[in-house]
Design an enzyme around this catalytic site. Sequence first.
Site, PDB file in Angstrom:
ATOM      1  N   HIS A  25      -4.511 -13.199   0.364  1.00 13.69           N
ATOM      2  CA  HIS A  25      -2.982 -13.558   0.540  1.00 13.69           C
ATOM      3  C   HIS A  25      -2.747 -14.103   1.787  1.00 13.69           C
ATOM      4  O   HIS A  25      -3.390 -14.437   3.139  1.00 13.69           O
ATOM      5  CB  HIS A  25      -3.273 -11.736   0.746  1.00 13.69           C
ATOM      6  CG  HIS A  25      -3.474 -10.654   0.765  1.00 13.69           C
ATOM      7  ND1 HIS A  25      -2.096 -10.180  -0.068  1.00 13.69           N
ATOM      8  CD2 HIS A  25      -3.997  -9.709   0.420  1.00 13.69           C
ATOM      9  CE1 HIS A  25      -2.320  -9.725  -1.345  1.00 13.69           C
ATOM     10  NE2 HIS A  25      -3.706  -8.720  -0.828  1.00 13.69           N
ATOM     11  N   GLU A  43      -8.588  -4.084  -6.686  1.00 15.47           N
ATOM     12  CA  GLU A  43      -7.349  -3.459  -6.205  1.00 15.47           C
ATOM     13  C   GLU A  43      -6.097  -4.077  -7.259  1.00 15.47           C
ATOM     14  O   GLU A  43      -6.164  -5.326  -7.370  1.00 15.47           O
ATOM     15  CB  GLU A  43      -7.093  -3.721  -4.483  1.00 15.47           C
ATOM     16  CG  GLU A  43      -5.863  -2.358  -3.922  1.00 15.47           C
ATOM     17  CD  GLU A  43      -5.596  -2.635  -3.092  1.00 15.47           C
ATOM     18  OE1 GLU A  43      -6.378  -2.561  -2.063  1.00 15.47           O
ATOM     19  OE2 GLU A  43      -5.193  -1.469  -2.364  1.00 15.47           O
ATOM     20  N   HIS A  66     -12.335  -7.861  -5.847  1.00 17.19           N
ATOM     21  CA  HIS A  66     -12.086  -6.998  -6.047  1.00 17.19           C
ATOM     22  C   HIS A  66     -11.179  -6.476  -6.770  1.00 17.19           C
ATOM     23  O   HIS A  66     -10.477  -7.163  -7.465  1.00 17.19           O
ATOM     24  CB  HIS A  66     -10.993  -7.614  -4.272  1.00 17.19           C
ATOM     25  CG  HIS A  66     -10.610  -6.320  -3.866  1.00 17.19           C
ATOM     26  ND1 HIS A  66     -11.254  -5.295  -4.035  1.00 17.19           N
ATOM     27  CD2 HIS A  66      -9.705  -5.791  -3.036  1.00 17.19           C
ATOM     28  CE1 HIS A  66     -10.379  -4.565  -2.991  1.00 17.19           C
ATOM     29  NE2 HIS A  66      -9.117  -4.869  -2.074  1.00 17.19           N
ATOM     30  N   HIS A  95       0.639  -1.213   0.155  1.00 18.46           N
ATOM     31  CA  HIS A  95      -0.246  -0.084   0.276  1.00 18.46           C
ATOM     32  C   HIS A  95       0.991   0.939   0.235  1.00 18.46           C
ATOM     33  O   HIS A  95       1.026   2.419   0.786  1.00 18.46           O
ATOM     34  CB  HIS A  95      -1.114  -0.215   1.339  1.00 18.46           C
ATOM     35  CG  HIS A  95      -2.404  -0.195   0.983  1.00 18.46           C
ATOM     36  ND1 HIS A  95      -2.455  -0.997   2.101  1.00 18.46           N
ATOM     37  CD2 HIS A  95      -2.570  -0.805   0.256  1.00 18.46           C
ATOM     38  CE1 HIS A  95      -3.696  -1.963   1.712  1.00 18.46           C
ATOM     39  NE2 HIS A  95      -3.526  -2.451   0.143  1.00 18.46           N
ATOM     40  N   ASP A 127      -8.961 -10.511   0.336  1.00 17.72           N
ATOM     41  CA  ASP A 127      -8.431  -9.617   1.515  1.00 17.72           C
ATOM     42  C   ASP A 127      -9.380 -10.164   3.300  1.00 17.72           C
ATOM     43  O   ASP A 127      -7.801 -10.186   3.464  1.00 17.72           O
ATOM     44  CB  ASP A 127      -9.345  -8.486   1.329  1.00 17.72           C
ATOM     45  CG  ASP A 127      -7.483  -7.563  -0.067  1.00 17.72           C
ATOM     46  OD1 ASP A 127      -6.559  -8.246   0.132  1.00 17.72           O
ATOM     47  OD2 ASP A 127      -7.743  -6.706  -0.240  1.00 17.72           O
ATOM     48  N   ASP A 180      -3.424  -5.634  -6.732  1.00 19.56           N
ATOM     49  CA  ASP A 180      -2.757  -6.807  -6.360  1.00 19.56           C
ATOM     50  C   ASP A 180      -3.654  -8.294  -6.679  1.00 19.56           C
ATOM     51  O   ASP A 180      -3.085  -9.520  -6.857  1.00 19.56           O
ATOM     52  CB  ASP A 180      -2.960  -6.827  -4.844  1.00 19.56           C
ATOM     53  CG  ASP A 180      -3.691  -6.347  -4.293  1.00 19.56           C
ATOM     54  OD1 ASP A 180      -4.563  -5.829  -4.537  1.00 19.56           O
ATOM     55  OD2 ASP A 180      -3.397  -6.604  -2.817  1.00 19.56           O
ATOM     56  N   TYR A 202      -1.816  -7.498   9.934  1.00 26.08           N
ATOM     57  CA  TYR A 202      -3.413  -7.143   8.719  1.00 26.08           C
ATOM     58  C   TYR A 202      -4.311  -6.211   9.465  1.00 26.08           C
ATOM     59  O   TYR A 202      -4.521  -5.982   8.674  1.00 26.08           O
ATOM     60  CB  TYR A 202      -3.256  -8.474   8.090  1.00 26.08           C
ATOM     61  CG  TYR A 202      -3.926  -8.394   6.706  1.00 26.08           C
ATOM     62  CD1 TYR A 202      -2.873  -8.509   5.771  1.00 26.08           C
ATOM     63  CD2 TYR A 202      -5.433  -8.389   6.584  1.00 26.08           C
ATOM     64  CE1 TYR A 202      -3.994  -8.323   4.058  1.00 26.08           C
ATOM     65  CE2 TYR A 202      -6.101  -8.181   5.430  1.00 26.08           C
ATOM     66  CZ  TYR A 202      -4.810  -8.832   4.308  1.00 26.08           C
ATOM     67  OH  TYR A 202      -5.883  -8.156   2.545  1.00 26.08           O
ATOM     68  N   HIS A 224     -12.448  -4.484   1.736  1.00 25.20           N
ATOM     69  CA  HIS A 224     -11.980  -3.160   2.615  1.00 25.20           C
ATOM     70  C   HIS A 224     -12.296  -1.777   1.209  1.00 25.20           C
ATOM     71  O   HIS A 224     -11.944  -0.824   1.543  1.00 25.20           O
ATOM     72  CB  HIS A 224     -10.978  -3.073   3.192  1.00 25.20           C
ATOM     73  CG  HIS A 224      -9.630  -3.233   2.106  1.00 25.20           C
ATOM     74  ND1 HIS A 224      -8.868  -2.425   2.193  1.00 25.20           N
ATOM     75  CD2 HIS A 224      -9.533  -4.087   1.147  1.00 25.20           C
ATOM     76  CE1 HIS A 224      -7.825  -2.079   0.736  1.00 25.20           C
ATOM     77  NE2 HIS A 224      -8.198  -3.819  -0.090  1.00 25.20           N
TER      78      HIS A 224
HETATM   79 FE1  FEO Z   1      -7.427  -4.618  -0.712  1.00 30.00          FE
HETATM   80 FE2  FEO Z   1      -5.168  -7.432  -1.372  1.00 30.00          FE
HETATM   81  O1  FEO Z   1      -5.993  -5.379  -2.056  1.00 30.00           O
END
Ligand code: FEO
Length: 396
Positions: free
Chosen positions: A226, A82, A80, A24, A165, A84, A193, A146
């Site tokens: 993750h 994002e 999601h 991030h 996530d 990643d 996390y 999130h």
């Molecule tokens: Fe909210 Fe692992 O990206």
Amino acid sequence: MKPVEIKKGIYWVGVVDWNMRSFHGHTYTTKRGTTYNAYLIVDDKITLVDTVYGPYSTDLINNISQIVPVENIDYIVVNHVEIDHSGALPEILKICPKAKLFGTEKCKEGLYRHYYADWDFQVVKTGDVLKLGKRTLSFIEVPMIHWPDSMFTYCPEEELLLPNDAFGQHYATSERFDDEVDSCALMDEAVKYYGNILWPLSSLILKKIQEVKKLNIPIDMIAPSHGIIWRTDPSKIINAYVSWASNEVKSKVVIVYETMWKSTEKMARAIASGVKDAGVSVKMFDIALSDRTEVIKEMLDAKGFLLASSTHDNDMLPTLAGFLEFLKGLKPKNRIGAAFGSYGWAGGAVKNIEISLKSAGIEVRGPGVSCKYVPDEGELKQCYEFGKEFAVKVKA
Ligand code: FEO
């Protein structure tokens, strides 16, 4: 790492990022690296759930190719936006341009704002079901857990939850399952996390977990995007989330300070002694020398926060000021705090720390303690008593 079959016909096809050290931007340190988990479901409709960070697109493509030709992918579930998790989409979709994407309305909007591509996208809502053949996937929107686009995917035939996530950890390992890794390191990363990413969303998380519990769906395995997959006892991480999201706290004090010439540090040591002698666990960090991500992890279950700084230009020192801004954004609840610090002439740090604590929603208990230049024996005794009194309030 090669693909791993996590359930019959369902494969982890993700990537281990051993050298990722900050996430991030630089808001989150990842001392144990991370993984980007993508999952391939082989059924009548070949389905990929999430992808990986863009620079690892080739690794994802190679992993999928070991199971099925990539061009055979029919569906891609995007839990999601994002990058990643969506970063490899452009490369994947070059190979299977007819694959249909599934995600929330906000996901559709977010993907467009990232890639400006005209992909075949079907919006899904909570309760929608996608038939793959022998298996089905159902979707649960989890807005702001999130990002606004976030979604969980559930496969009832396998009792498998793919929550992206949520329930993840930044933890690079050659192993994929919770029973294969050190459980202390795993929980350490899960706490970190939650504290650094999900803490401010706690009330939403609690509500969503209660909603999912009411659905009464059996969960045999949680495979996040993750880190490690929870297969031994998924309720362990769900219960931990309930506890963290409820802002449950322990009789524990975290002291975070910044010091110019060690006077504030001397005060911190005396205060820590007092806290300990009153029977409360204490940890202290010089924030200028500490990893902020680790400090936040320690604060997640602490009832008491003591913040301190030497006065500089009538205010606190800049690293502590930045830390307090970050803490405010995490919206801690059910905490008490106090301030202390040394000064040379006018002072100002203690007052401003108290203002920052209040604006972070932390109840300031009692006046802070200040000390001119270098604390003498009497003042250190006063600090010790301040620590004891604060510990009593923490225990109350
Ligand atoms: Fe909210 Fe692992 O990206």
